[in-house]
Design a protein around this motif. Structure first.
Motif, short mmCIF file in Angstrom:
data_model
loop_
_atom_site.label_atom_id
_atom_site.label_comp_id
_atom_site.label_asym_id
_atom_site.label_seq_id
_atom_site.Cartn_x
_atom_site.Cartn_y
_atom_site.Cartn_z
N TRP A 20 37.68 17.41 94.71
CA TRP A 20 38.86 16.83 94.17
C TRP A 20 39.09 15.54 94.25
O TRP A 20 40.20 14.95 93.58
N GLU A 76 38.02 21.87 90.56
CA GLU A 76 36.87 22.30 91.22
C GLU A 76 37.35 22.59 92.77
O GLU A 76 38.34 22.66 93.15
N PHE A 77 36.20 23.34 93.56
CA PHE A 77 36.63 23.54 94.92
C PHE A 77 36.79 22.13 95.74
O PHE A 77 36.72 21.19 95.40
N ASP A 78 37.88 22.31 96.44
CA ASP A 78 38.21 21.31 97.50
C ASP A 78 37.24 21.35 98.49
O ASP A 78 37.30 22.14 99.44
N GLU A 114 38.37 24.41 100.85
CA GLU A 114 38.64 25.75 100.44
C GLU A 114 37.45 26.73 100.44
O GLU A 114 36.38 26.19 100.07
N TRP A 116 35.32 30.11 99.10
CA TRP A 116 35.18 30.90 97.67
C TRP A 116 36.30 31.67 97.35
O TRP A 116 36.65 31.63 96.21
N VAL A 119 39.52 29.69 96.07
CA VAL A 119 39.20 29.31 94.81
C VAL A 119 39.30 30.35 93.75
O VAL A 119 40.03 30.18 92.65
N ARG A 122 43.06 31.43 93.19
CA ARG A 122 43.69 30.29 92.67
C ARG A 122 43.49 30.33 91.08
O ARG A 122 44.30 30.29 90.18
N MET A 147 34.45 26.43 89.71
CA MET A 147 35.56 27.43 88.77
C MET A 147 34.79 28.30 87.88
O MET A 147 35.30 29.62 88.01
N THR A 150 33.11 31.00 89.94
CA THR A 150 33.78 32.01 90.46
C THR A 150 34.37 33.07 89.38
O THR A 150 34.69 34.47 89.83
#
Length: 191
Positions: A20, A76-78, A114, A116, A119, A122, A147, A150
Motif C-alpha cells: 500500500w 495490492e496486498f497490504d 492482509e 491471501w 485480499v 476484497r 491481486m 488471487t
C-alpha cells in the motif's frame, strides 16, 4: 459474460515489499504502453486501484476508453509492517511467518497486514460488483501482481499454484465472469 483485462501497472523499480506504499511507476517506455493500449479493446471501460502506480498507468493507456472511479478495493496486498522492507529483512524479523506466508497462502498475514484470503475476498467482491453493474462489457483493470494472482486462483487451482505464475509489469491477464463463476483466459500476455 463480463471480461476483465487485468493489467499490471508499470515498473516501480522497488527492491522491497511494495503493497500500500504509494510509489510511482516508471512510464518512460512509451512504445510498450502504446502496444498495450492497442492490444486492449477500444470500447472497454477502464478502472484502476487508487495507488498512483496504477492510476498513472491507466492514464497512459486510457486512449478514448471510459474511465471509472479509482477503487481502493483493487489495491495490492497490504504487507503491513513488511512494506518497505527487503525480503532478507522480513526473513530476519519474522523467520517462520515470512516463509509460511508464501508456502501456505490462506489465513496467514504479515503483522498489521492482509492475508491471501482477505485480499481474495476484497478483490473478488469488487470485480463481481463491477460485473453486475456493467454486464457484458469489457473492463480494463490496472492493478497489482498479488491481486492478479488471487484472481488466477479464484478461476481454479490453489493460491500456491497461482503464485507460481509470472506476472510482468504491463502484462495482461484476462478473466471472465459468467453465471457459472470465474474463468481464466490468457495469463501474463505482454503486447
Amino acid at each position: 459474460m463480463t471480461r476483465f483485462w487485468l493489467v499490471r501497472h508499470g515498473p516501480t523499480h522497488q527492491k522491497t515489499f511494495t503493497g500500500w506504499r504509494d510509489v510511482p511507476a516508471d512510464l518512460t517506455d512509451t512504445a510498450a504502453l502504446d502496444r498495450l493500449s492497442s492490444y486492449l479493446p477500444d470500447q472497454a471501460l477502464l478502472v484502476s486501484s487508487d495507488l498512483q502506480r496504477s492510476v498513472h498507468t491507466a492514464d497512459a493507456i486510457g486512449g478514448g476508453r471510459t474511465r471509472l472511479a479509482h477503487r481502493k478495493t483493487l489495491r495490492e496486498f497490504d504487507f503491513g509492517l513488511w512494506d518497505g522492507l527487503h525480503h532478507t529483512e522480513v526473513a530476519e524479523r519474522d523467520p517462520v511467518l515470512s516463509r509460511q506466508f508464501w508456502e501456505q497462502p490462506g489465513t496467514l498475514a504479515p503483522p498489521n497486514g492482509e492475508s491471501w484470503n482477505a485480499v481474495t475476498k476484497r478483490v473478488t467482491a469488487s470485480l463481481t460488483q463491477l460485473a453486475h453493474r456493467h454486464k457484458t462489457k469489457d473492463i480494463v483493470v490496472v492493478c497489482h501482481m498479488g491481486m492478479i494472482m488471487t484472481m488466477i486462483a479464484q478461476c481454479g487451482g490453489t493460491p500456491y499454484e497461482a503464485m507460481g505464475h509470472k506476472i510482468d509489469n504491463l502484462s495482461v491477464t484476462d478473466v471472465h465472469f459468467t453465471l457459472q463463476g470465474w474463468h481464466i483466459g490468457t495469463i501474463n500476455h505482454v503486447a
